[in-house]
Enzyme design. Structure first.
Site, PDB file in Angstrom:
ATOM      1  CG  ASP A  24      40.951  45.490  14.198  1.00  0.00           C
ATOM      2  OD1 ASP A  24      40.568  44.751  15.120  1.00  0.00           O
ATOM      3  OD2 ASP A  24      40.846  46.737  14.237  1.00  0.00           O
ATOM      4  CD  GLU A  55      34.630  45.664  12.133  1.00  0.00           C
ATOM      5  OE1 GLU A  55      33.638  45.766  12.863  1.00  0.00           O
ATOM      6  OE2 GLU A  55      35.792  45.716  12.582  1.00  0.00           O
ATOM      7  CD  GLU A  96      44.457  46.754  17.460  1.00  0.00           C
ATOM      8  OE1 GLU A  96      45.226  47.727  17.248  1.00  0.00           O
ATOM      9  OE2 GLU A  96      44.352  46.214  18.570  1.00  0.00           O
ATOM     10  CG  HIS A 132      40.902  48.540  24.764  1.00  0.00           C
ATOM     11  ND1 HIS A 132      41.615  47.862  23.812  1.00  0.00           N
ATOM     12  CD2 HIS A 132      39.737  48.878  24.180  1.00  0.00           C
ATOM     13  CE1 HIS A 132      40.897  47.779  22.700  1.00  0.00           C
ATOM     14  NE2 HIS A 132      39.759  48.400  22.897  1.00  0.00           N
ATOM     15  NE  ARG A 134      49.716  44.877  22.332  1.00  0.00           N
ATOM     16  CZ  ARG A 134      48.890  43.928  22.753  1.00  0.00           C
ATOM     17  NH1 ARG A 134      47.596  44.023  22.551  1.00  0.00           N
ATOM     18  NH2 ARG A 134      49.360  42.868  23.389  1.00  0.00           N
ATOM     19  CG  HIS A 147      40.555  45.886  28.378  1.00  0.00           C
ATOM     20  ND1 HIS A 147      41.478  44.917  28.642  1.00  0.00           N
ATOM     21  CD2 HIS A 147      40.154  45.691  27.100  1.00  0.00           C
ATOM     22  CE1 HIS A 147      41.630  44.148  27.568  1.00  0.00           C
ATOM     23  NE2 HIS A 147      40.828  44.604  26.614  1.00  0.00           N
TER      24      HIS A 147
HETATM   25  C1  UD1 Z   1      42.762  42.856  22.061  1.00  0.00           C
HETATM   26  C2  UD1 Z   1      43.024  43.115  20.573  1.00  0.00           C
HETATM   27  C3  UD1 Z   1      42.409  44.460  20.178  1.00  0.00           C
HETATM   28  C4  UD1 Z   1      40.957  44.575  20.601  1.00  0.00           C
HETATM   29  C5  UD1 Z   1      40.819  44.249  22.077  1.00  0.00           C
HETATM   30  C6  UD1 Z   1      39.385  44.234  22.467  1.00  0.00           C
HETATM   31  C7  UD1 Z   1      45.108  42.368  19.510  1.00  0.00           C
HETATM   32  C8  UD1 Z   1      46.559  42.583  19.360  1.00  0.00           C
HETATM   33  N1  UD1 Z   1      44.477  43.194  20.340  1.00  0.00           N
HETATM   34  O1  UD1 Z   1      43.502  43.823  22.782  1.00  0.00           O
HETATM   35  O2  UD1 Z   1      42.486  44.587  18.777  1.00  0.00           O
HETATM   36  O3  UD1 Z   1      40.537  45.898  20.389  1.00  0.00           O
HETATM   37  O4  UD1 Z   1      41.385  42.948  22.316  1.00  0.00           O
HETATM   38  O5  UD1 Z   1      39.229  44.329  23.844  1.00  0.00           O
HETATM   39  O6  UD1 Z   1      44.558  41.466  18.925  1.00  0.00           O
HETATM   40  N2  UD1 Z   1      42.790  39.987  29.866  1.00  0.00           N
HETATM   41  C9  UD1 Z   1      42.231  39.165  30.817  1.00  0.00           C
HETATM   42  N3  UD1 Z   1      41.012  38.594  30.562  1.00  0.00           N
HETATM   43  C10 UD1 Z   1      40.324  38.798  29.417  1.00  0.00           C
HETATM   44  C11 UD1 Z   1      40.890  39.662  28.454  1.00  0.00           C
HETATM   45  C12 UD1 Z   1      42.121  40.236  28.688  1.00  0.00           C
HETATM   46  O7  UD1 Z   1      42.796  38.967  31.884  1.00  0.00           O
HETATM   47  O8  UD1 Z   1      39.219  38.257  29.255  1.00  0.00           O
HETATM   48  C13 UD1 Z   1      44.115  40.603  30.128  1.00  0.00           C
HETATM   49  C14 UD1 Z   1      45.246  39.562  30.050  1.00  0.00           C
HETATM   50  O9  UD1 Z   1      46.195  39.869  31.017  1.00  0.00           O
HETATM   51  C15 UD1 Z   1      45.815  39.781  28.651  1.00  0.00           C
HETATM   52  C16 UD1 Z   1      45.643  41.290  28.526  1.00  0.00           C
HETATM   53  O10 UD1 Z   1      44.393  41.588  29.138  1.00  0.00           O
HETATM   54  O11 UD1 Z   1      47.157  39.342  28.538  1.00  0.00           O
HETATM   55  C17 UD1 Z   1      45.677  41.840  27.127  1.00  0.00           C
HETATM   56  O12 UD1 Z   1      44.844  41.107  26.243  1.00  0.00           O
HETATM   57  P1  UD1 Z   1      45.165  41.129  24.642  1.00  0.00           P
HETATM   58  O13 UD1 Z   1      44.141  40.348  23.936  1.00  0.00           O
HETATM   59  O14 UD1 Z   1      46.593  40.770  24.415  1.00  0.00           O
HETATM   60  O15 UD1 Z   1      45.068  42.662  24.286  1.00  0.00           O
HETATM   61  P2  UD1 Z   1      43.856  43.666  24.314  1.00  0.00           P
HETATM   62  O16 UD1 Z   1      44.387  44.985  24.720  1.00  0.00           O
HETATM   63  O17 UD1 Z   1      42.733  43.069  25.053  1.00  0.00           O
HETATM   64  N1  UDP Z   2      31.711  46.348  25.755  1.00  0.00           N
HETATM   65  C1  UDP Z   2      31.123  45.502  26.715  1.00  0.00           C
HETATM   66  N2  UDP Z   2      31.424  45.721  28.022  1.00  0.00           N
HETATM   67  C2  UDP Z   2      32.256  46.679  28.445  1.00  0.00           C
HETATM   68  C3  UDP Z   2      32.887  47.510  27.460  1.00  0.00           C
HETATM   69  C4  UDP Z   2      32.595  47.306  26.129  1.00  0.00           C
HETATM   70  O1  UDP Z   2      30.339  44.618  26.371  1.00  0.00           O
HETATM   71  O2  UDP Z   2      32.478  46.812  29.656  1.00  0.00           O
HETATM   72  C5  UDP Z   2      31.413  46.094  24.319  1.00  0.00           C
HETATM   73  C6  UDP Z   2      31.061  47.298  23.474  1.00  0.00           C
HETATM   74  O3  UDP Z   2      29.676  47.558  23.480  1.00  0.00           O
HETATM   75  C7  UDP Z   2      31.548  46.893  22.094  1.00  0.00           C
HETATM   76  C8  UDP Z   2      32.745  46.009  22.394  1.00  0.00           C
HETATM   77  O4  UDP Z   2      32.593  45.597  23.754  1.00  0.00           O
HETATM   78  O5  UDP Z   2      30.595  46.115  21.398  1.00  0.00           O
HETATM   79  C9  UDP Z   2      34.007  46.781  22.208  1.00  0.00           C
HETATM   80  O6  UDP Z   2      35.054  46.051  22.717  1.00  0.00           O
HETATM   81  P1  UDP Z   2      36.497  46.662  22.960  1.00  0.00           P
HETATM   82  O7  UDP Z   2      36.376  48.117  23.257  1.00  0.00           O
HETATM   83  O8  UDP Z   2      37.141  45.793  23.960  1.00  0.00           O
HETATM   84  O9  UDP Z   2      37.212  46.394  21.561  1.00  0.00           O
HETATM   85  P2  UDP Z   2      37.295  47.196  20.180  1.00  0.00           P
HETATM   86  O10 UDP Z   2      35.916  47.443  19.692  1.00  0.00           O
HETATM   87  O11 UDP Z   2      38.059  48.452  20.457  1.00  0.00           O
HETATM   88  O12 UDP Z   2      38.076  46.284  19.307  1.00  0.00           O
END
Ligand code: UD1
Ligand code: UDP
Length: 382
Positions: free
Chosen positions: A98, A120, A134, A211, A213, A244
């Site tokens: 998603d 999924e 999502e 984490h 939004r 996160h």
């Molecule tokens: C995204 C997904 C969410 C998923 C989550 C898993 C969307 C809209 N959101 O949300 O569905 O649950 O990932 O974690 O698709 N950042 C880093 N390094 C990284 C990752 C993130 O610095 O490796 C920081 C960056 O500043 C980035 C911010 O986190 O701009 C947000 O990342 P983003 O992918 O936009 O949103 P998530 O909240 O991670």
């Molecule tokens: N996870 C990880 N390290 C962490 C936190 C979560 O490897 O520090 C794993 C967790 O076991 C799961 C996935 O990341 O498999 C979940 O990711 P996240 O919560 O970022 O996204 P969501 O599942 O909500 O989309």
């Protein structure tokens, strides 16, 4: 032999974890020419999973910027995928779940009239703003897809209600269980000094992830205040929060939970130590999708920090409690699980409504069946 050209497309940590076992499965079969496109919507959190599962992307859009909006992600993924689709011309693309990567990649494939397989598929919260964005990403991806890989029967029923043809839906279980079974080990030892030093026998370790939004701002602050009180009022607890990398989450966490006794704010953990930490913890508090699926398989109670969940199966089984995002409610539910031993024991049952570790095999078989290579129906996940 005519091989099926499959392009898997993903960009974030959870997609990578859940796609890794499927990539491994397809790469082990000569019928597939399997290539990997990462959007790198996440960078570091994605790379850590790629490294763990030895995945070398064939294409890397490298789109992540700090403070990216969902419009930024959508437009960069759309443009980036178009170029790769023109170059590789896959027979099918596979996307997961998603995220905005998932939706935008599906749209790019649709524009090229390339069929999409949605892994999924069919989870629904029925609230288009929660999880946001999502829920809508998953619905739109469903509409754009030709093949629907539903983890559970409930997910299939959701799709059927939306007039998706049953002949293109298959119930496979969730690949997250395939991944989990590969990394959780009974005798696992942490490398990290802080985790090594924790006395898991005598401390109740609470593992927090947060984490989403829709929780940014006030809801997240309420959650963190509740968590702070839970730890303060229960001296036998130790809370670990692998934060996160999103600065919005980290700033809120540090300002409310920083400098508290028995609270460790740490960097995101690689999947292997994280999964093993879940297995050794007492209780999980989370707004994550993946954790809601993994923790029940490990027999760990989960308090969900959201108002609703698109994963009702473990709620029905009793292992998952949906607490919402109000301070008092999060406190009450978690506090009861910590103090009331018989209640805890009635909840801490290992259940596996999400998979049996064979989802990737079913997905690969189904693709071979649909492309006329395998001549047998799939034995679905029950
Ligand atoms: C995204 C997904 C969410 C998923 C989550 C898993 C969307 C809209 N959101 O949300 O569905 O649950 O990932 O974690 O698709 N950042 C880093 N390094 C990284 C990752 C993130 O610095 O490796 C920081 C960056 O500043 C980035 C911010 O986190 O701009 C947000 O990342 P983003 O992918 O936009 O949103 P998530 O909240 O991670
Ligand atoms: N996870 C990880 N390290 C962490 C936190 C979560 O490897 O520090 C794993 C967790 O076991 C799961 C996935 O990341 O498999 C979940 O990711 P996240 O919560 O970022 O996204 P969501 O599942 O909500 O989309």
């Amino acid at each position: 032999m005519n091989r099926i050209k499959v392009l898997t497309v993903f960009g974030t940590r959870p997609e990578a974890i859940k796609m890794a076992p499927l990539i491994k499965e397809m790469k082990s079969r000569e019928e597939f020419d399997c290539k990997v496109l990462v959007t790198a919507q996440h960078r570091e959190m994605l790379d850590s999973v790629l490294k763990l599962f030895n995945i070398e992307p064939d294409f890397d859009l490298n789109i992540m910027t700090h403070g990216q909006t969902i419009t930024d992600i959508t437009s960069r993924v759309l443009y980036g995928c178009e170029e790769v689709l023109d170059k590789y011309t896959p027979d099918v693309i596979l996307v997961h779940g998603d995220t905005t990567t998932t939706f935008a990649a599906s749209l790019a494939a649709f524009y090229k009239k390339i069929p999409v397989g949605h892994i999924e598929a069919g989870l629904r919260s029925e609230n288009m703003y929660s999880p946001y964005p999502e829920e809508m990403n998953r619905r739109l991806t469903g509409r754009l897809s030709t093949y629907h890989f539903s983890p559970t029967k409930t997910n299939r029923e959701n799709l059927v209600r939306e007039d998706i043809s049953t002949k293109n839906i298959v119930v496979t279980g969730n690949t997250v269980i395939d991944a989990l079974l590969q990394v959780v080990k009974k005798d696992y030892e942490f490398e990290d000094e802080m985790l090594k030093s924790i006395d898991f026998e005598n401390k109740k370790v609470i593992l927090l992830t947060c984490h989403r939004r829709e929780n940014w701002g006030e809801p997240m602050e309420e959650i963190f205040r509740a968590v702070k009180s839970i730890v303060k009022e229960n001296p036998d607890t130790h809370l670990i929060f692998p934060m996160h990398l999103n600065p919005i989450v980290r700033d809120a966490a540090k300002s409310i939970l920083g400098d508290s006794d028995r609270i460790s704010l740490i960097e995101p953990l690689d999947y292997e130590p994280f999964a093993n930490l879940m297995a050794k913890s007492y209780l999980l508090l989370t707004d994550s999708g993946g954790v809601q699926e993994e923790a029940p398989a490990l027999g760990k109670p989960v308090v969900v920090l959201r108002t609703e969940t698109e994963r009702p199966e473990a709620v029905e089984a009793g292992t998952v409690k949906v607490a919402g995002v109000k301070e008092e409610k999060v406190y009450q539910i978690s506090d009861r699980l910590i103090r009331d031993k018989s209640y805890y024991e009635s909840v801490a049952n290992a259940v596996n409504p999400y998979g049996d570790g064979k989802a990737s095999i079913r997905i690969a078989d189904y693709l071979l069946y649909k492309f006329g290579i395998l001549n047998k129906e799939i034995d679905e996940f029950k």
